[in-house]
Design a protein around this motif. Sequence first.
Motif, PDB file in Angstrom:
ATOM      1  N   VAL A   2     100.088  48.433  10.658  1.00 21.76           N
ATOM      2  CA  VAL A   2      99.432  48.823   9.592  1.00 21.76           C
ATOM      3  C   VAL A   2      99.234  50.376   9.236  1.00 21.76           C
ATOM      4  CG1 VAL A   2      97.262  48.439   8.003  1.00 21.76           C
ATOM      5  CG2 VAL A   2      98.477  46.643   8.872  1.00 21.76           C
ATOM      6  N   LEU A   3      98.802  50.890  10.513  1.00 17.68           N
ATOM      7  CA  LEU A   3      98.361  52.328  10.528  1.00 17.68           C
ATOM      8  C   LEU A   3      99.567  53.184  10.358  1.00 17.68           C
ATOM      9  CD1 LEU A   3      96.281  54.499  12.019  1.00 17.68           C
ATOM     10  CD2 LEU A   3      98.039  54.759  13.484  1.00 17.68           C
ATOM     11  N   ALA A   4     100.799  52.879  10.834  1.00 17.18           N
ATOM     12  CA  ALA A   4     102.155  53.629  10.536  1.00 17.18           C
ATOM     13  C   ALA A   4     102.596  53.433   8.985  1.00 17.18           C
ATOM     14  CB  ALA A   4     103.376  53.093  11.586  1.00 17.18           C
ATOM     15  N   VAL A   5     102.544  52.342   8.526  1.00 17.22           N
ATOM     16  CA  VAL A   5     102.821  52.199   7.044  1.00 17.22           C
ATOM     17  C   VAL A   5     102.072  52.757   6.365  1.00 17.22           C
ATOM     18  CG1 VAL A   5     102.987  50.369   5.045  1.00 17.22           C
ATOM     19  CG2 VAL A   5     104.064  49.902   7.498  1.00 17.22           C
ATOM     20  N   GLN A   6     100.880  52.888   6.538  1.00 15.92           N
ATOM     21  CA  GLN A   6      99.792  53.593   5.798  1.00 15.92           C
ATOM     22  C   GLN A   6      99.887  55.034   5.760  1.00 15.92           C
ATOM     23  OE1 GLN A   6      96.188  51.167   6.801  1.00 15.92           O
ATOM     24  NE2 GLN A   6      96.111  50.127   5.066  1.00 15.92           N
ATOM     25  N   PHE A   7     100.147  55.568   7.041  1.00 19.71           N
ATOM     26  CA  PHE A   7     100.122  56.905   7.220  1.00 19.71           C
ATOM     27  C   PHE A   7     101.157  57.438   6.367  1.00 19.71           C
ATOM     28  CE2 PHE A   7     102.348  60.497   9.027  1.00 19.71           C
ATOM     29  CZ  PHE A   7     101.100  61.667   8.796  1.00 19.71           C
ATOM     30  N   VAL A   8     102.342  57.060   6.163  1.00 15.57           N
ATOM     31  CA  VAL A   8     103.393  57.494   5.291  1.00 15.57           C
ATOM     32  C   VAL A   8     102.966  57.330   4.044  1.00 15.57           C
ATOM     33  CG1 VAL A   8     105.780  56.885   4.595  1.00 15.57           C
ATOM     34  CG2 VAL A   8     105.356  56.872   7.149  1.00 15.57           C
ATOM     35  N   LEU A   9     102.545  56.232   3.452  1.00 19.16           N
ATOM     36  CA  LEU A   9     102.260  56.131   2.158  1.00 19.16           C
ATOM     37  C   LEU A   9     100.885  57.008   1.774  1.00 19.16           C
ATOM     38  CD1 LEU A   9     102.251  52.143   1.832  1.00 19.16           C
ATOM     39  CD2 LEU A   9     104.177  53.788   0.840  1.00 19.16           C
TER      40      LEU A   9
END
Length: 140
Positions: free
Chosen positions: A126-133
């Motif tokens: 979740v952290l990785a996906v949210q950083f990009v977005l």
Amino acid sequence: MTVTDAPAPGERAGRRPRDLRQLAGYTLVGGSGVALDLAAFVLLHNVLGWHEQLANAVSTTLGITNNFVLNAVFTFGKRDRLLLRFVRFHAVGMCGTALTFGLLWLLAGRLGADPNLVKAASLPLVLAVQFVLNRKWSFA
């Protein structure tokens, strides 16, 4: 500048250090949000006996709000259009919540895995996906 130091096509020179600083800051801020999220989840689910989905909704909302404030001030240095940025940040957070809901539903609800382990294991993804977005949309 060597060939390996050259920026990727379309990338400006000197951006990589800033990118890495933002990722590091985002990760640190995310760590504080994860700690708050997980502590609230454990309290609500294990101590107070709330259903894991309700506990997840509340704990995630606390983590999202914590992370927005810290990221706006420290990571991205954006103090303009805060309401719009918060709405976007929260929308991205809800994407992460939906992902976690799905994992909890499948792994804990259907397959019998420990909800605490599922919740903890979902956090890096979740952290990785949210950083990009968030970098491309909320704080652009």
